[in-house]
Design a protein around this motif. Structure first.
Motif, short mmCIF file in Angstrom:
data_model
loop_
_atom_site.label_atom_id
_atom_site.label_comp_id
_atom_site.label_asym_id
_atom_site.label_seq_id
_atom_site.Cartn_x
_atom_site.Cartn_y
_atom_site.Cartn_z
N GLU A 1 0.84 -1.21 0.00
CA GLU A 1 0.00 0.00 0.00
C GLU A 1 0.87 1.26 0.00
O GLU A 1 0.57 2.23 -0.69
CB GLU A 1 -0.94 0.01 1.21
CG GLU A 1 -2.06 -1.00 1.08
CD GLU A 1 -2.96 -1.07 2.31
OE1 GLU A 1 -2.64 -0.46 3.36
OE2 GLU A 1 -4.01 -1.73 2.21
N GLU B 1 0.43 2.34 10.02
CA GLU B 1 -0.77 1.90 9.30
C GLU B 1 -1.89 2.95 9.34
O GLU B 1 -2.56 3.18 8.33
CB GLU B 1 -1.27 0.57 9.90
CG GLU B 1 -2.38 -0.06 9.12
CD GLU B 1 -2.80 -1.42 9.68
OE1 GLU B 1 -3.65 -2.06 9.05
OE2 GLU B 1 -2.29 -1.82 10.75
N ASN C 1 -3.55 4.63 6.05
CA ASN C 1 -5.00 4.55 5.80
C ASN C 1 -5.61 5.93 5.59
O ASN C 1 -6.50 6.11 4.74
CB ASN C 1 -5.71 3.80 6.93
CG ASN C 1 -5.44 2.31 6.88
OD1 ASN C 1 -5.10 1.76 5.84
ND2 ASN C 1 -5.57 1.65 8.01
N LYS D 1 -4.53 7.08 2.15
CA LYS D 1 -5.22 6.25 1.16
C LYS D 1 -6.67 6.72 0.96
O LYS D 1 -7.16 6.80 -0.16
CB LYS D 1 -5.17 4.79 1.62
CG LYS D 1 -5.64 3.78 0.61
CD LYS D 1 -5.32 2.35 1.05
CE LYS D 1 -6.12 1.98 2.27
NZ LYS D 1 -5.99 0.56 2.63
N LYS D 2 -7.33 7.02 2.08
CA LYS D 2 -8.73 7.44 2.05
C LYS D 2 -8.92 8.76 1.29
O LYS D 2 -9.92 8.96 0.61
CB LYS D 2 -9.25 7.57 3.49
CG LYS D 2 -10.74 7.70 3.62
CD LYS D 2 -11.20 7.48 5.04
CE LYS D 2 -11.06 8.77 5.83
NZ LYS D 2 -11.63 8.69 7.18
#
Length: 196
Positions: free
Chosen positions: A144, A173, A177, A180-181
């Motif tokens: 990711e 993490e 996240n 990424k969002k």
């Protein structure tokens, strides 16, 4: 009269001295088969402490000890091992970082030896599976991170420098996240703020 005076009063001190020769053995030079074939309690301890034992997992070592040594010990040696089980558990504790051994130490001390080894094998298996799962999670997170870097590189071009790239590679993490969002709407300023 002190100890020094007592010693000097004894004319022939040699008769009170214990005479023994000791030989140091390099455990890494002894083959596993030799230790297994000893079929005694000491063999269990030696195999556990052997630095270069040819196993991939602790689970395998425990299984080997259980099947190849413990199950074949003569009765007297089983009793000896039972007396030295704490030394074995201490060695195992030093060779591994199994928290469950710490948590269940008293229980393990009181178990019948075959049940203790079955329990230790289960602990080793659980630990291996946990490590495998953690490795998968870390591998997924790494993937990711790289995808985010690729997308942000395309979005921001030269404004997305190596410093930001390195921060993303080190980000936890939760931060990944969050990025990424918002990856399609995040500004370079917001990205810098998120990575602080």
């Amino acid at each position: 009269m002190d100890v020094k005076e007592k010693i000097t009063k004894i004319k022939n001190m040699e008769e009170y001295l214990i005479k023994a020769d000791y030989e140091l053995i390099n455990l890494s030079n002894i083959k596993e088969e030799t230790i297994i074939n000893m079929k005694n309690a000491l063999g269990v301890i030696l195999l556990t402490d052997k630095p270069n034992v040819k196993i991939k997992k602790m689970e395998e070592l425990l299984k080997m000890i259980n099947e190849e040594i413990i199950s074949k010990l003569p009765e007297g040696e089983k009793e000896k091992f039972d007396k030295h089980r704490n030394a074995f558990l201490e060695l195992l504790r030093k060779r591994t970082d199994y928290k469950e051994i710490e948590e269940r130490y008293k229980e393990l001390e009181e178990m019948e030896v075959p049940k203790m080894f079955d329990t230790l094998e289960e602990i080793a298996k659980k630990d291996r599976e946990k490590a495998k799962l953690e490795g998968k999670v870390e591998g997924k997170l790494e993937g990711e991170r790289e995808l985010i870097i690729e997308i942000l590189n395309q979005r921001f071009g030269e404004d997305f420098d190596k410093r930001l790239e390195n921060k993303i590679r080190k980000a936890n993490e939760e931060t990944i996240n969050q990025i990424k969002k918002n990856i399609l709407s995040i500004t370079i300023e917001e990205l810098k703020e998120t990575l602080k």
